[in-house]
Write an enzyme that holds these catalytic residues in place. Structure first.
Site, PDB file in Angstrom:
ATOM      1  N   SER A  44       2.898  18.018  31.183  1.00 27.79           N
ATOM      2  CA  SER A  44       3.611  18.954  30.325  1.00 27.79           C
ATOM      3  C   SER A  44       3.808  20.283  31.059  1.00 27.79           C
ATOM      4  O   SER A  44       4.407  20.304  32.126  1.00 27.79           O
ATOM      5  CB  SER A  44       2.846  19.091  29.015  1.00 27.79           C
ATOM      6  OG  SER A  44       3.652  19.608  28.002  1.00 27.79           O
ATOM      7  N   HIS A  66       4.418  12.218  23.798  1.00 24.39           N
ATOM      8  CA  HIS A  66       4.394  13.267  24.811  1.00 24.39           C
ATOM      9  C   HIS A  66       3.406  12.883  25.905  1.00 24.39           C
ATOM     10  O   HIS A  66       2.195  12.921  25.707  1.00 24.39           O
ATOM     11  CB  HIS A  66       3.982  14.580  24.147  1.00 24.39           C
ATOM     12  CG  HIS A  66       4.033  15.763  25.061  1.00 24.39           C
ATOM     13  ND1 HIS A  66       5.111  16.048  25.860  1.00 24.39           N
ATOM     14  CD2 HIS A  66       3.127  16.764  25.287  1.00 24.39           C
ATOM     15  CE1 HIS A  66       4.879  17.152  26.542  1.00 24.39           C
ATOM     16  NE2 HIS A  66       3.683  17.600  26.212  1.00 24.39           N
ATOM     17  N   ASP A 122      10.179  11.708  24.069  1.00 23.50           N
ATOM     18  CA  ASP A 122       9.221  12.818  24.101  1.00 23.50           C
ATOM     19  C   ASP A 122       9.747  13.983  23.272  1.00 23.50           C
ATOM     20  O   ASP A 122      10.837  14.496  23.533  1.00 23.50           O
ATOM     21  CB  ASP A 122       9.020  13.263  25.557  1.00 23.50           C
ATOM     22  CG  ASP A 122       7.849  14.207  25.734  1.00 23.50           C
ATOM     23  OD1 ASP A 122       7.636  15.071  24.857  1.00 23.50           O
ATOM     24  OD2 ASP A 122       7.149  14.086  26.757  1.00 23.50           O
TER      25      ASP A 122
END
Length: 556
Positions: A265, A525, A494
């Site tokens: 991320s 995610h 996502d």
């Protein structure tokens, strides 16, 4: 809402299951044992793999004026204490794995300002667990950043280490850290726990009048002033560029020629910045759930709104196949039902069983809904929470989801996830958009997401009142001369880092030859997990054997 953290998707499922089964949140251990030097010679100058046989730039040579005490330091590893409130609620003091391998903690001292490396310093909190392989077979350290920005690596790694066990037994020491401004690395503090709770309970939804807009500006400026009062001298130095420089000092202190790295991320943004600043020091790197490199805050927030809306519609489509779906039998009805629920909560929050008497406001409900979209495994809890809110007049489960997302533990203490996120984002880009300019984008945001758009619109003004207005230096991602390829991994469904952003990051870094892209067709995610054999095999091959998959590989 702009929290790009893999930890949200993994931790929330197990924690919510435990909480709902037991009727209370998992209590954290209060142990605060001091770390002791174990005398372990791993990390005391041992040269690692991931670039063996090449010469990297020594840390001291990268920063003229950096003292030998900082440039040549080696980490003294010792026992770990339990996570502190700033690091977030964990599962007690990490001691050892099932095979007896101990968790070890330490610190790395880094300069606050790399332009004045002989000035003030920060002690950066570290954690690791070593590989069981023989010294001659070890690959070095694999450094993790779990996203946010603002997630504590020291608090997170012991909670999900089983996901990376094959990488450890394959030859990597698993290492993570609290980035500067996070957790126990001079963690940013702005408000007290009670002040945060009070603010959430006063929530009346996104502003819809000039009076409410003015109130939002005043609240933002008051919050920024509180951050400056508690952490003001540090705020200008909490940039991603400086954290990347910290990672190069960490690489050197670990004894590795190159940085082997797993960024998730926001950690992908950090990894790309590192590759730009230190291309010759890039080892085997994976960037999973890739952040869009577009510096335009409006474009970024619109992409987030579209991503969460898409994930919500995928959930509603799945929910509608069941007989007891609380949001109706089709996606359109479900979206309208949730919009109405949020509007109703603005006028009248729902009661909960919270011992402090907190209610489920519209903002907390929206946060709880978003939290459950980070992983398909948590959709069942979203169904439970919506059913409670719509049919039983209770906000318990949605509040629980919101608390985990916001970093609130079972004792009402908040980690510094949110203030760190704001501080790091505003260090990278402290420009602020005035209210009259923000509202011009209202239609675009509401089109992008009927549910989340109106809330995310105001994220573009998140640095209102910040004590400085210009970043020290812009982030750059170009790394065409990286010493090794960076494997990008992106998931089509996502919500937090939509797939299109990964394609743009690939181009920004240097194209498919420098940053091949692995596509995971699915939801959630972050793609890497032992349960996803296709992704895990590709990532493990890249990290453990240097067998980088070709650009365009798809996993279904």
């Amino acid at each position: 809402m702009n929290i790009h953290s893999h930890f949200r998707s993994r931790r929330v499922v197990g924690a919510i299951t435990t909480a709902l089964t037991a009727g209370l949140l998992v209590a954290s251990c209060s142990s605060r044992d001091l770390a002791l030097d174990l005398g372990d010679d791993r990390g005391q100058g041992t040269e690692g793999g991931g670039g063996a046989g090449t010469e990297s730039v020594p840390a001291g040579d990268s920063y003229p004026g950096l003292s030998d005490a900082l440039a040549q330091q080696r980490i003294q590893w010792g026992d770990c204490a339990a996570p502190t409130p700033l690091q977030g609620e964990g599962m007690g003091r990490p001691t050892q794995l099932s095979d007896g391998t101990p968790w070890q903690c330490g610190t790395l001292t880094v300069p606050v300002d790399y332009e004045r490396p002989d000035g003030d310093t920060i002690d950066m909190a570290l954690i690791r667990v070593v590989s069981p392989v023989a010294e001659e077979d070890r690959l070095g350290s694999l450094v993790f950043n779990f996203g946010g920005p603002g997630s504590s690596g020291v608090g997170t790694l012991p909670l999900i280490d089983e996901e990376y066990e094959e990488l450890r037994t394959g030859g990597f020491d698993l290492v993570s850290f609290d980035p500067r401004g996070v957790g126990e690395s001079s963690g940013v503090v702005c408000l007290s726990d009670d002040e945060i709770d009070d603010g959430d309970q006063e929530d009346t939804g996104p502003p819809r009048s000039a009076e409410e807009e003015a109130e939002l500006v005043a609240d933002s400026e008051e919050y920024a002033a509180a951050c400056a009062a508690h952490s003001g001298d540090l705020l200008p130095h909490l940039s991603t560029n400086n954290t990347a420089r910290d990672m190069d000092l960490l690489r050197h202190a670990l004894g590795d020629d190159r940085l082997n790295y797993f960024g998730i991320s926001y950690g992908t943004e950090l990894g790309a910045v590192y590759a730009h600043l230190f291309p010759e020091n890039v080892g085997r790197a994976v960037l999973d759930a890739v952040v869009d490199p577009n510096p335009d805050p409006v474009a970024q927030s619109l992409l987030d709104a579209e991503g969460f809306q898409l994930a919500l519609e995928h959930y509603l489509e799945d929910c509608a196949t069941g007989a007891d779906c609380p949001t109706g039998g089709d996606v359109g009805t479900g979206v309208a039902t949730i919009e109405t629920l949020l509007d109703d909560l603005t006028a009248e929050p729902l009661p909960t069983g919270d011992p402090e008497g907190r209610r489920l406001t519209s903002g907390l409900a929206m946060t709880g809904i978003a939290a459950a979209l980070y992983s398909e495994d948590s959709w069942e809890y979203l169904t439970m929470g919506l059913d409670e809110a719509l049919n039983a007049g209770s906000g318990d489960t949605l509040l629980l989801l919101a608390d985990f997302y916001n970093g609130r533990d079972s004792q009402g203490r908040y980690s510094n996830l949110m203030p760190a996120l704001n501080a790091i984002r505003c260090a990278d880009d402290p420009s602020r958009m005035e209210v009259d300019e923000v509202v011009r984008h209202r239609d675009a945001f509401e089109t992008a997401s009927p549910v989340f758009g109106e809330w995310m619109l105001w994220g573009v003004s998140g640095c209102l009142g910040w004590p400085f207005e210009e970043a020290a230096e812009p982030e750059e991602f170009s790394a065409p001369d990286a010493a090794a390829p960076l494997l990008l991994v992106a998931t089509t469904g996502d919500p937090a880092t939509p797939y299109a952003g990964a394609e743009r990051m690939q181009e920004a870094i240097g194209g498919p030859s420098v940053a091949p892209l692995l596509t995971n067709d699915g939801e959630g995610h972050g793609a890497y997990t032992p349960d996803n054999a296709c992704v895990a095999d590709a990532v493990n091959g890249h990290l453990l054997r240097g067998e980088t998959p070709e650009d365009g590989l798809r996993c279904e």
